[in-house]
Scaffold this active site. Structure first.
Site, short mmCIF file in Angstrom:
data_model
loop_
_atom_site.label_atom_id
_atom_site.label_comp_id
_atom_site.label_asym_id
_atom_site.label_seq_id
_atom_site.Cartn_x
_atom_site.Cartn_y
_atom_site.Cartn_z
N LYS A 1 38.70 25.36 59.51
CA LYS A 1 39.03 24.25 58.60
C LYS A 1 40.08 23.34 59.25
CE LYS A 1 37.73 26.91 54.53
NZ LYS A 1 38.08 27.70 53.36
N GLN B 1 43.53 30.35 50.88
CA GLN B 1 42.30 31.03 51.29
C GLN B 1 42.11 32.32 50.48
OE1 GLN B 1 40.04 29.75 53.34
NE2 GLN B 1 38.70 31.52 53.32
N ASP C 1 40.13 22.55 46.59
CA ASP C 1 39.12 23.61 46.51
C ASP C 1 38.42 23.62 45.15
OD1 ASP C 1 38.31 25.36 48.51
OD2 ASP C 1 40.21 26.44 48.51
N1 GUN Z 1 36.90 32.08 50.57
C1 GUN Z 1 35.57 31.95 50.75
N2 GUN Z 1 35.18 30.67 50.52
C2 GUN Z 1 36.31 29.99 50.21
C3 GUN Z 1 36.55 28.63 49.87
O1 GUN Z 1 35.66 27.79 49.81
N3 GUN Z 1 37.85 28.33 49.62
C4 GUN Z 1 38.85 29.24 49.66
N4 GUN Z 1 40.10 28.85 49.37
N5 GUN Z 1 38.65 30.52 49.94
C5 GUN Z 1 37.38 30.90 50.22
#
Ligand code: GUN
Length: 292
Positions: free
Chosen positions: A54, A98, A121
């Site tokens: 990311k 995350q 998110d």
């Molecule tokens: N863990 C798996 N997919 C995601 C996501 O799209 N965002 C976040 N913050 N954690 C994740």
């Protein structure tokens, strides 16, 4: 029939070009430099890989990223304190915590601590609640489900009136994907481990979203001829012919599905590149919205 392959990598690359141009335009117009803060708690290797990807993607489109790491034994108060500092930081337009968080932390309370204006998110309970309600709009929509919808639209799927089946009801993918499809006026069925006759339910789907996390569980004869199939699964299976000894497959048996579906995403190369792209897009939108 041979299905059309929905190339997530290519579609993501096109959108990332638009995001790069959007960042440049915002800066040229005197706007803020978009910034994303990532919060990684603990040492889950997959989470580290995702966050690294990311941040690399941010750099590629000109978005600044601020990486924050806390140890696996960080307390609830420590994580919430970091989130509240990021809420107050004007260089930060998006906050990504995350998931999953280490056991013992209250995920809901941490997601709720994120300012909804920076919830790129889309997991804040208020944003999810608005997604679930008629006539209300969330400020941000979760990235993986939003990416699934972009892929469906790009592939030419008609969502209104379609029978959509979502296999999996996770907070991150299945449930928000179903809510988004309802907003698009699809008729939506959500399946899970207690669903009876899962193959039969899937066979009625004009649009099938697979997000269960079980390698190649959905077989070719579960798919309606001509259906649009979006495979969110990223499962590792042993493969001694590869250097690493494993390879990635989706939740759908791709080779079988290719013979029946109208269009299908591969895994890898389908939904994966879209998740990060939508995160970049949400961060740019947030910065544009927050400009002084
Ligand atoms: N863990 C798996 N997919 C995601 C996501 O799209 N965002 C976040 N913050 N954690 C994740």
């Amino acid at each position: 029939m041979t299905a059309k392959i929905i190339d997530g990598k290519e579609i993501a690359a096109e959108i990332r070009k638009e995001i790069t141009a959007g960042v440049e335009a915002l800066l040229a117009d005197g706007g803020p430099h978009p910034g994303l803060a990532t919060v990684l708690v603990g040492d889950n290797p997959a989470s580290h890989t995702y966050v690294r990807a990311k941040r690399k993607a941010c750099a590629e489109v000109g978005i600044e990223s601020f990486g924050h790491e806390l140890p696996a034994d960080a307390s609830q108060a420590e994580v919430e304190k970091l989130v509240s500092e990021l809420n107050a930081d004007s260089a930060v337009h998006g906050i990504l915590v995350q998931l999953p968080l280490p056991a013992g932390l209250d995920e809901e309370a941490i997601l709720k601590a994120i300012s909804i204006e920076k919830d790129v998110d889309g997991f804040h309970p208020l944003n999810i609640g608005r997604l679930a309600q008629k006539g209300r709009e969330p400020l941000f929509v979760p990235c993986t489900p939003a990416g699934c919808l972009v892929l469906l639209r790009k592939a030419g799927a008609k969502l209104e009136g379609a029978n959509a089946v979502v296999v999996g009801r996770s907070n991150i993918v299945g449930m928000p994907a179903a809510l988004l499809l309802v907003k698009e006026n699809a008729t939506v069925t959500i399946c899970h481990s207690k669903t009876t006759d899962l193959p039969g339910v899937c066979r009625r789907a004009d649009i099938l979203i697979a997000a269960i996390g079980r390698a190649r569980m959905i077989r070719g004869d579960w798919i309606k001829p001509g259906a649009y199939v979006i495979d969110v699964g990223t499962n590792r299976i042993d493969d001694p012919t590869t250097k690493s000894g494993y390879r990635q497959v989706g939740d759908v048996d791709f080779d079988e599905a290719m013979e029946v579906a109208g269009a299908i995403t591969p895994s890898p190369g389908g939904v994966g590149p879209m998740t990060i792209t939508l995160l970049l897009q949400n961060t740019l939108r947030s910065a544009s919205r927050m400009r002084p």
